[in-house]
Design an enzyme around this catalytic site. Structure first.
Site, PDB file in Angstrom:
ATOM      1  N   HIS A   1      11.507  22.587 -47.953  1.00  0.00           N
ATOM      2  CA  HIS A   1      10.938  21.610 -47.035  1.00  0.00           C
ATOM      3  C   HIS A   1      11.055  22.150 -45.618  1.00  0.00           C
ATOM      4  O   HIS A   1      11.987  22.886 -45.293  1.00  0.00           O
ATOM      5  CB  HIS A   1      11.666  20.265 -47.150  1.00  0.00           C
ATOM      6  CG  HIS A   1      10.938  19.135 -46.501  1.00  0.00           C
ATOM      7  ND1 HIS A   1      11.095  18.840 -45.167  1.00  0.00           N
ATOM      8  CD2 HIS A   1      10.042  18.240 -46.993  1.00  0.00           C
ATOM      9  CE1 HIS A   1      10.323  17.797 -44.875  1.00  0.00           C
ATOM     10  NE2 HIS A   1       9.678  17.417 -45.956  1.00  0.00           N
TER      11      HIS A   1
ATOM     12  N   ASP B   1       7.988  16.026 -53.995  1.00  0.00           N
ATOM     13  CA  ASP B   1       6.768  16.332 -54.735  1.00  0.00           C
ATOM     14  C   ASP B   1       7.035  16.886 -56.128  1.00  0.00           C
ATOM     15  O   ASP B   1       6.144  16.875 -56.980  1.00  0.00           O
ATOM     16  CB  ASP B   1       5.929  17.345 -53.947  1.00  0.00           C
ATOM     17  CG  ASP B   1       5.528  16.818 -52.584  1.00  0.00           C
ATOM     18  OD1 ASP B   1       4.979  15.718 -52.529  1.00  0.00           O
ATOM     19  OD2 ASP B   1       5.776  17.517 -51.579  1.00  0.00           O
TER      20      ASP B   1
END
Length: 434
Positions: free
Chosen positions: A311, A368
């Protein structure tokens, strides 16, 4: 707008022997930023920061995240508490009003959502003009932008009746999303019902048909609630920055949200959960050859990258990813869904978390990685995954737009650049050019 007491410290900058003292802003959680708003005026220099990785574009009261510790809070509330104990519409109210609603406030908000669930019947005909294979995200963007033509009352005072405008958007975007799906598969539209919850209504509009009524299961509603809450806001990400950027130019809420939808559409942002499914399917079709794909991910010359890991901000576990992994196990067990991609995801996660190469790069599963598997279990097709992200992120976008418009220090977004093109050149008439 930061309080004056936030500017207690300064940073010294020395350029060509000249000393400049720049204020340091410290947030409520200890995050610090050097205030360079007057840097160009005072020094003639700008700050070079590609992707704005080190730039704070605003002061905000909405969302706090700590990438090193894996902390995420909406309006001060831990994401773990909100995801396990709240409805999505409670969290939407929290983001918009900076407080969790009491029973009366929640019921009033629910009533507003019910009143604005329908879209204008003229808009229904818009769906007929899109080709059958049109992306649901492109349809969503166009339809949201079109809402301004049907509800132009925001033009005079954008913040007047913002509750009605916000509830209209939050309610109608769900209807638009479901209608776009129905049109894409050639099924008749299913209109919203006031006797169903926000998430239950969406599921019914998606999956109910005249020949096979859809049964709204409370476990499925709970799973969808959790997914939308986890996506509701995430500080100044790409799509939120797009919403603020368009809004800073005076753009109305609908056009600003439409811009956010388009930014979210990118595979490096909201499209990541779809990319995860494609990656897991590729591994599955390749006889679960994990070693092959791990080697590809490590190869700098190979364009393949592991989707769903790492991320931009988090340097440890994404707290949303931890929650979503548990939710994935729960909902697949409740629905008795046997998805081979889940086993592949678990094995891939274990390999990555124990590989020094990936550990050194802080590649941990993000939200995700497992969300797409849940959407598959709920029956939502892959091309609708990013639409689901947009449904969840909408309250955060609206709250961010509202905060930006209310801030007296807001200025139109206008980054500078470092010009590296040709120096001044003498113009040559066409007849003399070789």
């Amino acid at each position: 707008m930061p309080d004056d007491n936030l500017f207690d410290q300064t940073a010294e900058l020395i350029i060509d022997g000249q000393s400049y003292h720049l204020p340091i802003i410290e947030g409520i959680e200890g995050d610090k930023s050097i205030d360079v708003r007057d840097l160009l005026k005072e020094t003639g220099y700008t700050v070079y920061d590609t992707g704005y990785k080190n730039s704070a574009s605003c002061c905000s009261t909405i969302t706090f995240l700590d990438g090193k510790k894996g902390v995420l809070r909406y309006r001060g509330y831990a994401i773990e508490d909100l995801a396990s104990k709240c409805l999505f519409i409670e969290v939407a109210y929290l983001l918009l009003h900076n407080k969790l609603p009491n029973r009366v406030e929640l019921e009033n908000f629910r009533t507003l959502l019910e009143q604005h669930a329908l879209i204008h019947e003229d808009m229904v005909h818009f769906f007929d003009k899109f080709p059958p294979n049109a992306s649901p995200m492109s349809i969503l963007s166009v339809m949201v932008n079109s809402l301004h033509n049907f509800y132009p009352e925001m033009s005079a005072d954008p913040l007047e009746n913002i509750d009605i405008t916000a509830s209209r958007l939050i309610s109608k975007i769900r209807t638009i999303a479901a209608f776009s799906y129905k049109k894409s598969i050639g099924q008749p539209l299913v209109y919203p019902r006031n006797d169903l919850s926000y998430c239950g209504n969406f599921l019914n509009m998606m999956f109910n048909t005249p020949v096979r009524p859809y049964i709204v299961l409370p476990e499925v509603v709970a799973a969808l609630n959790k997914l939308l809450i986890l996506h509701a806001d995430h500080e100044q990400n790409c799509s939120t920055s797009a919403v603020r950027l368009v809004g800073s130019a005076g753009g109305n809420l609908y056009s600003s949200i439409s811009a956010g939808i388009n930014a979210l559409w990118g595979p490096l942002h909201g499209g990541a959960n779809e990319a995860v499914i494609h990656m897991l399917e590729a591994i599955h079709q390749d006889n679960n050859d994990y070693k092959k794909y791990i080697a590809k991910a490590k190869d700098r010359n190979d364009p393949f990258r592991l989707s769903g890991f790492g991320h931009r901000v988090y340097r440890t576990f994404d707290p949303r990813g931890t929650i979503i992994k548990d939710a994935c196990d729960d909902i697949l067990g409740i629905l008795n869904v046997k998805d081979p991609l889940l086993e592949i995801a678990r094995n891939l996660e274990e390999i990555v978390l124990n590989d020094p190469f990936f550990v050194s790069k802080n590649l941990y599963p993000n939200i995700d990685f497992y969300s797409g598997i849940i959407y598959r279990a709920l029956g939502i097709p892959t091309n609708m995954f990013t639409v689901m992200f947009a449904l969840g992120r909408l309250p955060g976008w609206i709250a961010q737009w509202k905060e930006m418009r209310e801030d007296p220090e807001t200025k139109i977004y206008r980054p500078r650049q470092i010009y590296i093109g040709s120096p001044s050149r003498k113009f040559v008439p066409l007849s003399q050019r070789t």
